[in-house]
Design a protein around this motif. Structure first.
Motif, short mmCIF file in Angstrom:
data_model
loop_
_atom_site.label_atom_id
_atom_site.label_comp_id
_atom_site.label_asym_id
_atom_site.label_seq_id
_atom_site.Cartn_x
_atom_site.Cartn_y
_atom_site.Cartn_z
N ASN A 98 0.83 -1.21 0.00
CA ASN A 98 0.00 0.00 0.00
C ASN A 98 0.86 1.26 0.00
N LEU A 99 1.95 1.21 0.74
CA LEU A 99 2.87 2.35 0.76
C LEU A 99 3.50 2.57 -0.61
N ALA A 100 3.89 1.50 -1.29
CA ALA A 100 4.50 1.62 -2.62
C ALA A 100 3.49 2.14 -3.64
N VAL A 101 2.25 1.68 -3.56
CA VAL A 101 1.21 2.15 -4.48
C VAL A 101 0.96 3.64 -4.28
N SER A 102 0.91 4.07 -3.02
CA SER A 102 0.72 5.49 -2.72
C SER A 102 1.85 6.33 -3.30
N ASP A 103 3.08 5.88 -3.11
CA ASP A 103 4.23 6.62 -3.64
C ASP A 103 4.22 6.64 -5.16
N LEU A 104 3.84 5.52 -5.77
CA LEU A 104 3.84 5.43 -7.23
C LEU A 104 2.81 6.38 -7.83
N LEU A 105 1.61 6.43 -7.24
CA LEU A 105 0.58 7.34 -7.73
C LEU A 105 1.02 8.79 -7.61
N PHE A 106 1.65 9.10 -6.48
CA PHE A 106 2.13 10.47 -6.30
C PHE A 106 3.22 10.83 -7.30
N LEU A 107 4.16 9.92 -7.50
CA LEU A 107 5.26 10.19 -8.42
C LEU A 107 4.77 10.41 -9.85
N CYS A 108 3.65 9.78 -10.19
CA CYS A 108 3.09 9.98 -11.54
C CYS A 108 2.59 11.41 -11.75
N ILE A 130 -8.67 22.21 -12.48
CA ILE A 130 -9.26 21.14 -11.67
C ILE A 130 -8.29 19.96 -11.58
N ILE A 131 -7.62 19.65 -12.69
CA ILE A 131 -6.61 18.58 -12.67
C ILE A 131 -5.50 18.94 -11.69
N ARG A 132 -5.10 20.22 -11.68
CA ARG A 132 -4.07 20.67 -10.74
C ARG A 132 -4.55 20.48 -9.30
N ARG A 133 -5.82 20.72 -9.03
CA ARG A 133 -6.36 20.53 -7.68
C ARG A 133 -6.35 19.04 -7.31
N ILE A 134 -6.68 18.18 -8.27
CA ILE A 134 -6.66 16.74 -8.01
C ILE A 134 -5.24 16.29 -7.67
N ILE A 135 -4.26 16.82 -8.39
CA ILE A 135 -2.87 16.50 -8.10
C ILE A 135 -2.50 16.93 -6.69
N SER A 136 -2.95 18.11 -6.30
CA SER A 136 -2.67 18.59 -4.95
C SER A 136 -3.31 17.68 -3.90
N TYR A 137 -4.50 17.18 -4.20
CA TYR A 137 -5.16 16.26 -3.27
C TYR A 137 -4.35 14.97 -3.13
N PHE A 138 -3.94 14.39 -4.26
CA PHE A 138 -3.12 13.17 -4.22
C PHE A 138 -1.82 13.42 -3.46
N LEU A 139 -1.27 14.60 -3.64
CA LEU A 139 -0.01 14.95 -2.97
C LEU A 139 -0.16 14.86 -1.47
N HIS A 140 -1.24 15.41 -0.93
CA HIS A 140 -1.43 15.41 0.52
C HIS A 140 -1.85 14.03 1.04
N VAL A 141 -2.60 13.29 0.24
CA VAL A 141 -2.94 11.92 0.63
C VAL A 141 -1.67 11.08 0.76
N ASN A 142 -0.78 11.23 -0.21
CA ASN A 142 0.49 10.49 -0.15
C ASN A 142 1.34 10.92 1.03
N LEU A 143 1.34 12.21 1.30
CA LEU A 143 2.15 12.74 2.39
C LEU A 143 1.81 12.07 3.71
N TYR A 144 0.52 11.89 3.97
CA TYR A 144 0.12 11.36 5.27
C TYR A 144 -0.10 9.85 5.25
N SER A 145 -0.32 9.27 4.08
CA SER A 145 -0.41 7.81 4.03
C SER A 145 0.97 7.19 4.22
N SER A 146 2.02 7.85 3.75
CA SER A 146 3.37 7.29 3.87
C SER A 146 3.76 7.10 5.33
N ILE A 147 3.58 8.12 6.12
CA ILE A 147 4.00 8.01 7.52
C ILE A 147 3.07 7.08 8.29
#
Length: 364
Positions: A98-108, A130-147
């Protein structure tokens, strides 16, 4: 010259979300003997208001591209390796996957961000924003899912040392899947208010072609209070969980060493890895969260900060952002160190593919 300065200050006021009038900012600018000088006024305004633009083009854009180039192959290899190589999935494999999937989605999302910052964040349509906002959402989801997933990995290692026969219910794969699902739900609930802030900001800047990040959003929601709460629940509490796991593993190993004089060093590897993970998040996440909250606070009416002070704070905040996301580049190291037999299985698969390729070439 005065018209140019007026336009620059008005653009800054719109981007910073401040309600400070242009007349008030101009009164401050011309009140200073240095700024009122015909020779020095234009360079001073440029140095102050254009700092963030320079950092975005020459700092954020290349670093995001570099992080993608370094992190994407490693995380892709881990995801493919887990899917192809693992026959029996254990609890730690589920957390690391799950951690690797989160990182992979963010890196994309990083190539898009890199291109965006290289072009001044200019978007040509509301849909692109709107796409930029979705990217920002993924960014923060990855930030807190990693830890958070790293916390579950550390808890899993502690339970495995304490229960080597895997008789604890939290070490069962089905329980790990349930924990992972609840973790994703909790993280999305934490980040969900960011969507409200994004829509409020889009309504206020409906004619703007520039999409701002979290710390620059403006809306009716208390962004400073939300950022502080997100810092506490998304970063501080999981980080304390990592520290607690490290302490419990160290204490347990000390007790076992006292009971069994001969202990292999492999039992102490989880302690070193968990401690390294806690140190990584402390070094990478702390500057980002501190500067994000300071940046948002500087934009509030009660801060009373001057124009250039806010710009310097924004510049420091920009510097911390790529540093925080380095965890996606470093995390594959932990996959190889903590995954049960994952490294051996992956190398065995590579050797098998190499032998198969060699036989095919020999046959031709």
């Amino acid at each position: 010259m005065a018209l140019t300065k007026l336009v620059q200050l008005e653009n800054f006021r719109k981007r910073s979300g401040s309600e400070t009038s242009v007349a008030k900012v101009l009164s401050y600018s011309y009140a200073s003997p240095l700024l009122s000088s015909p020779l020095l006024s234009s360079p001073q305004v440029f140095n102050c208001t254009q700092l963030d633009d320079l950092l975005e083009v020459y700092y954020l854009s290349p670093l995001y591209a570099l992080e993608f180039c370094l992190g994407f192959p490693g995380n892709l290899l881990v995801v493919i390796g887990y899917v192809v190589c693992l026959q029996e999935w254990r609890s730690i494999n589920i957390y690391l996957f799950n951690l690797a999937v989160s990182d992979l989605l963010f890196l994309c999302t990083l190539p898009r961000l890199s291109w965006l910052y290289a072009n001044g964040q200019k978007e040509t349509s509301p849909y692109a924003c709107i796409i930029r906002r979705i990217i920002s959402y993924f960014l923060h989801v990855n930030l807190y899912s990693s830890i958070l997933f790293m916390v579950w990995v550390s808890v899993d290692r502690f339970l495995l040392i304490r229960h080597p026969t895997r008789n604890h219910f939290l070490l069962r794969p089905k329980v790990a899947m349930a924990v992972a699902g609840l973790s994703w739900l909790a993280i999305n609930i934490q980040v969900a208010p960011l969507i409200v802030l994004m829509f409020q900001d889009m309504q206020k800047a409906i004619n703007s072609s520039r999409c701002t990040d979290f710390a620059s959003l403006s809306g009716d929601t208390n962004s400073f209070g939300y950022s502080m709460g997100l810092t506490l629940t998304g970063y501080v509490l999981p980080f304390l969980g990592l520290c607690l796991s490290s302490y419990n593993i160290a204490r347990l190993l000390k007790v076992q060493d006292a009971a069994l004089q001969r202990r292999t060093t492999s039992y102490k590897r989880p302690l070193r890895v968990v401690t390294a993970a806690a140190a990584m998040f402390l070094v990478l996440y702390s500057p980002y969260h501190v500067m994000r909250n300071v940046r948002i606070a500087s934009r509030q009416e009660w801060s009373g900060m001057e124009l250039c002070t806010r710009m310097y704070i924004e510049g420091l905040y920009i510097l911390t952002r790529p540093i925080a996301f380095l965890h996606s580049v470093i995390n594959p190291v932990f996959y190889f160190l903590m995954g049960d037999q994952f490294r051996e299985l992956l190398f065995a698969k590579f050797r098998q593919l190499l032998r198969k390729t060699g036989r095919q070439r020999g046959a031709t």
